[in-house]
Design a protein around this motif. Structure first.
Motif, PDB file in Angstrom:
ATOM      1  N   UNK A  82       0.799  -1.225   0.000  1.00 23.77           N
ATOM      2  CA  UNK A  82       0.000   0.000   0.000  1.00 23.77           C
ATOM      3  C   UNK A  82       0.835   1.280   0.000  1.00 23.77           C
ATOM      4  N   UNK A  83       2.073   1.209   0.488  1.00 23.88           N
ATOM      5  CA  UNK A  83       2.934   2.396   0.488  1.00 23.88           C
ATOM      6  C   UNK A  83       3.341   2.787  -0.925  1.00 23.88           C
ATOM      7  N   UNK A  84       3.232   1.860  -1.874  1.00 23.82           N
ATOM      8  CA  UNK A  84       3.569   2.192  -3.264  1.00 23.82           C
ATOM      9  C   UNK A  84       2.585   3.208  -3.838  1.00 23.82           C
ATOM     10  N   UNK A  85       1.416   3.332  -3.211  1.00 29.13           N
ATOM     11  CA  UNK A  85       0.425   4.302  -3.669  1.00 29.13           C
ATOM     12  C   UNK A  85       0.918   5.730  -3.508  1.00 29.13           C
ATOM     13  N   UNK A  86       1.864   5.933  -2.583  1.00 31.28           N
ATOM     14  CA  UNK A  86       2.424   7.268  -2.383  1.00 31.28           C
ATOM     15  C   UNK A  86       3.126   7.775  -3.639  1.00 31.28           C
ATOM     16  N   UNK A  87       3.567   6.856  -4.491  1.00 33.66           N
ATOM     17  CA  UNK A  87       4.305   7.215  -5.706  1.00 33.66           C
ATOM     18  C   UNK A  87       3.390   7.442  -6.901  1.00 33.66           C
TER      19      UNK A  87
END
Length: 146
Positions: free
Chosen positions: A25-30
């Protein structure tokens, strides 16, 4: 309704981004939000194989005073106003999301401007106007008693 066309490469890339987003889910920050919505739409539309979506437009009339129009999806208000203004019935009720809900159905102007609704649309520019014309034709038939 004609569906947007996406290449096999577009679909593959969109699926990869969504798989990565689910796994991390942290990949959504990109990823830009509208880009993510676009990727979801690409995958969603690809399930239909690029085939047009069938859409029912229905009219129920009571005399020449009242008519109800049932349209699929979330029809933009401008399209509903066109239907209401081009009908001889005294009272017109426009229902949306009936029979099927192929997401947002923007009018051409909104497609040209671009927006969230266009990004998620499972139809192409002009589909909303096609549905409005179908509704107007059905209303005219019902008013004449055809």
């Amino acid at each position: 309704m004609s569906a947007p066309h996406f290449s096999a490469t577009d679909v593959k890339q969109a699926k990869a981004i969504l798989v990565e987003a689910k796994a991390d889910p942290h990949s959504l920050d990109k990823v830009d939000f509208l880009s993510l919505v676009h990727d979801f739409t690409v995958v969603n539309v690809s399930r239909y194989g690029g085939k047009p979506t069938e859409a029912d437009v229905e009219v129920i009339a009571i005399g020449t005073n009242l008519a109800r129009v049932d349209l699929p999806g979330e029809i933009f208000v401008e399209l509903g106003k066109v239907v209401k203004n081009d009908s001889a019935f005294r009272t017109k009720i426009i229902n949306e999301q009936t029979n099927d809900a192929p997401n947002y159905i923007p009018n051409r102007k909104v497609f040209e401007e671009g927006a969230y609704e266009v990004t998620t649309a499972r139809c192409t520019a002009g589909c909303g106007e096609t549905l409005a014309v179908a509704a107007i034709d059905l209303l005219a038939e019902a008013y004449r008693g055809d």
